[in-house]
Design an enzyme around this catalytic site. Sequence first.
Site, PDB file in Angstrom:
ATOM      1  N   GLY A 100      -4.549  -4.317  -3.835  1.00  0.00           N
ATOM      2  CA  GLY A 100      -5.532  -3.270  -4.143  1.00  0.00           C
ATOM      3  C   GLY A 100      -4.739  -2.044  -4.533  1.00  0.00           C
ATOM      4  O   GLY A 100      -4.096  -1.429  -3.678  1.00  0.00           O
ATOM      5  N   HIS A 101      -4.702  -1.722  -5.817  1.00  0.00           N
ATOM      6  CA  HIS A 101      -3.892  -0.605  -6.305  1.00  0.00           C
ATOM      7  C   HIS A 101      -4.815   0.525  -6.747  1.00  0.00           C
ATOM      8  O   HIS A 101      -5.603   0.363  -7.673  1.00  0.00           O
ATOM      9  CB  HIS A 101      -2.990  -1.066  -7.447  1.00  0.00           C
ATOM     10  CG  HIS A 101      -1.952  -2.067  -7.014  1.00  0.00           C
ATOM     11  ND1 HIS A 101      -1.023  -2.609  -7.850  1.00  0.00           N
ATOM     12  CD2 HIS A 101      -1.699  -2.610  -5.794  1.00  0.00           C
ATOM     13  CE1 HIS A 101      -0.236  -3.448  -7.168  1.00  0.00           C
ATOM     14  NE2 HIS A 101      -0.643  -3.468  -5.924  1.00  0.00           N
ATOM     15  N   LYS A 143       1.905   2.107  -5.104  1.00  0.00           N
ATOM     16  CA  LYS A 143       2.454   1.539  -6.348  1.00  0.00           C
ATOM     17  C   LYS A 143       1.520   1.797  -7.530  1.00  0.00           C
ATOM     18  O   LYS A 143       1.964   2.108  -8.627  1.00  0.00           O
ATOM     19  CB  LYS A 143       2.674   0.018  -6.201  1.00  0.00           C
ATOM     20  CG  LYS A 143       3.642  -0.355  -5.095  1.00  0.00           C
ATOM     21  CD  LYS A 143       3.719  -1.852  -4.907  1.00  0.00           C
ATOM     22  CE  LYS A 143       2.467  -2.465  -4.324  1.00  0.00           C
ATOM     23  NZ  LYS A 143       2.166  -2.088  -2.943  1.00  0.00           N
ATOM     24  N   ASP A 168       0.805  -1.227   0.000  1.00  0.00           N
ATOM     25  CA  ASP A 168       0.000   0.000   0.000  1.00  0.00           C
ATOM     26  C   ASP A 168       0.837   1.276   0.000  1.00  0.00           C
ATOM     27  O   ASP A 168       0.426   2.300   0.541  1.00  0.00           O
ATOM     28  CB  ASP A 168      -0.967   0.010   1.205  1.00  0.00           C
ATOM     29  CG  ASP A 168      -1.874  -1.193   1.213  1.00  0.00           C
ATOM     30  OD1 ASP A 168      -2.225  -1.671   0.118  1.00  0.00           O
ATOM     31  OD2 ASP A 168      -2.228  -1.669   2.313  1.00  0.00           O
ATOM     32  N   GLN A 203       2.098  -6.001  -3.074  1.00  0.00           N
ATOM     33  CA  GLN A 203       2.586  -6.078  -1.687  1.00  0.00           C
ATOM     34  C   GLN A 203       3.911  -5.297  -1.535  1.00  0.00           C
ATOM     35  O   GLN A 203       4.126  -4.346  -2.267  1.00  0.00           O
ATOM     36  CB  GLN A 203       2.734  -7.526  -1.224  1.00  0.00           C
ATOM     37  CG  GLN A 203       1.412  -8.272  -1.084  1.00  0.00           C
ATOM     38  CD  GLN A 203       0.877  -8.850  -2.375  1.00  0.00           C
ATOM     39  OE1 GLN A 203       1.566  -9.558  -3.070  1.00  0.00           O
ATOM     40  NE2 GLN A 203      -0.381  -8.577  -2.695  1.00  0.00           N
TER      41      GLN A 203
HETATM   42  P1  GDP Z   1      -0.717   0.298  -3.556  1.00  0.00           P
HETATM   43  O1  GDP Z   1      -1.327  -0.963  -3.068  1.00  0.00           O
HETATM   44  O2  GDP Z   1       0.759   0.375  -3.297  1.00  0.00           O
HETATM   45  O3  GDP Z   1      -1.048   0.621  -4.978  1.00  0.00           O
HETATM   46  O4  GDP Z   1      -1.352   1.469  -2.669  1.00  0.00           O
HETATM   47  P2  GDP Z   1      -2.921   1.634  -2.292  1.00  0.00           P
HETATM   48  O5  GDP Z   1      -3.652   2.097  -3.477  1.00  0.00           O
HETATM   49  O6  GDP Z   1      -3.420   0.418  -1.587  1.00  0.00           O
HETATM   50  O7  GDP Z   1      -2.823   2.743  -1.171  1.00  0.00           O
HETATM   51  C1  GDP Z   1      -2.233   3.988  -1.415  1.00  0.00           C
HETATM   52  C2  GDP Z   1      -3.275   5.083  -1.139  1.00  0.00           C
HETATM   53  O8  GDP Z   1      -2.612   6.332  -1.081  1.00  0.00           O
HETATM   54  C3  GDP Z   1      -4.327   5.225  -2.217  1.00  0.00           C
HETATM   55  O9  GDP Z   1      -5.525   5.620  -1.627  1.00  0.00           O
HETATM   56  C4  GDP Z   1      -3.767   6.337  -3.114  1.00  0.00           C
HETATM   57  O10 GDP Z   1      -4.775   7.064  -3.789  1.00  0.00           O
HETATM   58  C5  GDP Z   1      -3.098   7.204  -2.092  1.00  0.00           C
HETATM   59  N1  GDP Z   1      -1.920   7.944  -2.553  1.00  0.00           N
HETATM   60  C6  GDP Z   1      -0.940   7.570  -3.414  1.00  0.00           C
HETATM   61  N2  GDP Z   1       0.024   8.516  -3.494  1.00  0.00           N
HETATM   62  C7  GDP Z   1      -0.357   9.513  -2.675  1.00  0.00           C
HETATM   63  C8  GDP Z   1       0.229  10.768  -2.307  1.00  0.00           C
HETATM   64  O11 GDP Z   1       1.316  11.146  -2.729  1.00  0.00           O
HETATM   65  N3  GDP Z   1      -0.485  11.534  -1.398  1.00  0.00           N
HETATM   66  C9  GDP Z   1      -1.687  11.137  -0.879  1.00  0.00           C
HETATM   67  N4  GDP Z   1      -2.299  11.942  -0.014  1.00  0.00           N
HETATM   68  N5  GDP Z   1      -2.240   9.958  -1.212  1.00  0.00           N
HETATM   69  C10 GDP Z   1      -1.587   9.163  -2.081  1.00  0.00           C
HETATM   70  P1  IMO Z   2      -0.882  -4.208  -2.240  1.00  0.00           P
HETATM   71  O1  IMO Z   2      -0.416  -4.771  -3.554  1.00  0.00           O
HETATM   72  C1  IMO Z   2      -0.983  -4.596   2.099  1.00  0.00           C
HETATM   73  C2  IMO Z   2      -1.044  -8.687   3.691  1.00  0.00           C
HETATM   74  C3  IMO Z   2      -2.290  -9.150   4.417  1.00  0.00           C
HETATM   75  C4  IMO Z   2      -1.670 -10.132   5.413  1.00  0.00           C
HETATM   76  C5  IMO Z   2      -0.540 -10.775   4.595  1.00  0.00           C
HETATM   77  C6  IMO Z   2      -0.910 -12.123   3.958  1.00  0.00           C
HETATM   78  O2  IMO Z   2      -2.171  -3.496  -2.324  1.00  0.00           O
HETATM   79  O3  IMO Z   2       0.215  -3.432  -1.594  1.00  0.00           O
HETATM   80  P2  IMO Z   2      -2.408 -12.775   1.849  1.00  0.00           P
HETATM   81  O4  IMO Z   2      -3.876 -12.567   1.594  1.00  0.00           O
HETATM   82  O5  IMO Z   2      -1.517 -12.179   0.828  1.00  0.00           O
HETATM   83  O6  IMO Z   2      -2.049 -14.210   2.122  1.00  0.00           O
HETATM   84  O7  IMO Z   2      -2.134 -12.001   3.245  1.00  0.00           O
HETATM   85  O8  IMO Z   2      -0.216  -9.849   3.576  1.00  0.00           O
HETATM   86  N1  IMO Z   2      -1.258  -8.165   2.326  1.00  0.00           N
HETATM   87  C7  IMO Z   2      -1.201  -6.873   1.995  1.00  0.00           C
HETATM   88  N2  IMO Z   2      -1.023  -5.772   2.762  1.00  0.00           N
HETATM   89  N3  IMO Z   2      -1.082  -4.477   0.756  1.00  0.00           N
HETATM   90  C8  IMO Z   2      -1.242  -5.574  -0.019  1.00  0.00           C
HETATM   91  O9  IMO Z   2      -1.196  -5.519  -1.371  1.00  0.00           O
HETATM   92  C9  IMO Z   2      -1.353  -6.835   0.596  1.00  0.00           C
HETATM   93  N4  IMO Z   2      -1.536  -8.087   0.139  1.00  0.00           N
HETATM   94  C10 IMO Z   2      -1.460  -8.899   1.206  1.00  0.00           C
HETATM   95  O10 IMO Z   2      -2.947  -8.083   5.048  1.00  0.00           O
HETATM   96  O11 IMO Z   2      -1.071  -9.417   6.461  1.00  0.00           O
HETATM   97 MG    MG Z   3      -2.888  -1.617  -1.852  1.00  0.00          MG
END
Ligand code: GDP
Ligand code: IMO
Ligand code: MG
Length: 426
Positions: free
Chosen positions: A44-45, A20, A17, A225
Amino acid sequence: MFESNRCVIVVGSQWGDEGKGKVVDVLSESADLVVRYQGGANAGHTVVIGDEEFVLHQIPSGILHEGTGCVIGNGVVLDPETLVDEIDGLAGRGIVLGDRLSISDRAHLVMPYHKQLERAAEKKQRIGTTGRGIGPTYEDKTGRRGVRAGDLLNVEAVKSRLEERVDSVNKTLEVRGSDERATLDENLDLLNRATSRIGRYISDTGALTYRTIKAGKNVLLEGAQGAMLDVDHGTYPFVTSSNTTAGGATIGAGIGPTSVDAVLGVVKAYTTRVGNGPFPSEALDESGDRLQKLGGEFGATTGRPRRCGWFDAVVLRYAVRVNGITHLAVTKLDVLDTFKEIRVCTGYVLDGEELSELPSDSAKLESVEPVYETHRGWEAPTDGCRSVGELPDAARKYLRRIEELSESKIQYIGVGVRRDQMIDVG
Ligand code: GDP
Ligand code: IMO
Ligand code: MG
C-alpha cells in the site's frame, strides 16, 4: 539524484511502510519509467497531492505524473481484480493510463484459490499476512504450476492445467480443515474478465525497460515491503514471500545488475511493523502509542494498527549491507517534533553478549535486549523546513547520528506527507 544516475532502485529498509510511495512519486517528476519488481497487492503506497490521497497497491507510484510510464514487472504477483479496481479508481479521479501502463507477460497471477489457501494456512501458522494470496502464488510460481499474465492471451490453453490445480487445491483445503472449495468456473471467469480488461497492457516489459535504459532515460525500480520482510534476509518465517531487497529488483524487472546506478534506501525516523514477528526496538509504553497516533500508523492495505518503536540502527546497518544502499531517504522526521527525548537502538545484547550482526533466528531476535542511546528532542515544528539549514540543531544532530551509525549518506529528508515536504540535501 538523476543527474548522474539513470537507473535507481528504491527499497524499504525496515519492515515496509517507510514512505516509498511518496519518495517514488517525488522522484518520478524526472523519471521516464517506474517499474514495480516484486510483491503485489500486499503493498500500500501512499501519495498525497494537495488535499488528495492516493493509495497504490500494484500500479507504480509514478502514475500520478502525466509523462511517466509504469511497468508491473515479471517479479510481481498480480491480482487482476484488485488491478481493475485500481485502474477504475484512478480513472474516476481523472488519472488516465492511456498506453502508460505495461504488464509483464511473465508476471504470475493471484487466483481466487490462492487466497483460499492462504486463509487456511493462516489458521495454523499465524504470520499475520495481508490476506492477498501472495505466499501461495509465489509457491505455485516456484513449484512450476502457476498461471502467468501471458496466459490471459490464450485462456483456452490453460483450462486443463487449471482443472488439475483446482482439484489438488481442494484436497489441500480439505486436509487443512477449511470449509472453502475452489471451482473451475470461478477461476476461469476471473481469467476471462481479466483478459478483456487488462489484456491490452500485457507485453515483454523487460525488453521495454532495457530499451529505456539503453536510450539514456531515467528509470526507477520501485520496491515493495522492506529488507526485514525479505524471504531470505528478513525475520523468517515472519516475512513476505519475495526478495524485497535490491538483488530482487533486477530479477523482477527483467534487466541485469550492471544497469543499476544507485540504491536509495527509504527509512522512517523511527520504526513500525505490521503483522507478527520480532521487533527489538518496539515501544510498548506511552511513547509507542504517541508514535502511532502522531504518525497516523495504520496499514494502507489492511487498516491494521502498526506496531511502533524507536529507530533501530542495527536494522538499518543490515539493510545497507544486504541492499548495497548508496543513499538514504529518511522520512517522517516531523513525527518526532514534539518528543522531549528520542531513543535510538545502537546494538543488541543476547545472554550478556553484544551481537555484532543481526541474528538469522527469529527466536533469538525475539530475546535480544536492545541497547539505547538517548537524544534530546528538538521540540519545534519541522514541517515547514525546506532545507537542512532550516532544521533545528537537535534534528540535524539526530540525522548526522543516523548517517554515522549506518555509514551512509542521507540524500532526502521527509518532513510531511506532501510533495514539497521533502528536503533534497543536494
Ligand atoms: P510505503 O508503503 O513505503 O509507500 O508507505 P505507506 O504509504 O504505507 O506509509 C507511509 C505513510 O507515511 C503514508 O501515510 C505517507 O503519506 C506518510 N508519509 C510519507 N512521508 C512522510 C513524511 O515525511 N512525514 C509524514 N508525516 N508522513 C509521511
Ligand atoms: P508496503 O509495500 C508493511 C507484511 C504483512 C505480514 C508479512 C507477510 O506497503 O511497504 P504477505 O501478505 O506479504 O504474505 O504478509 O508482511 N507486509 C507488509 N508490511 N508494508 C507492506 O508493504 C507489507 N506487505 C506485507 O503485514 O507481516
Ligand atoms: Mg505501505
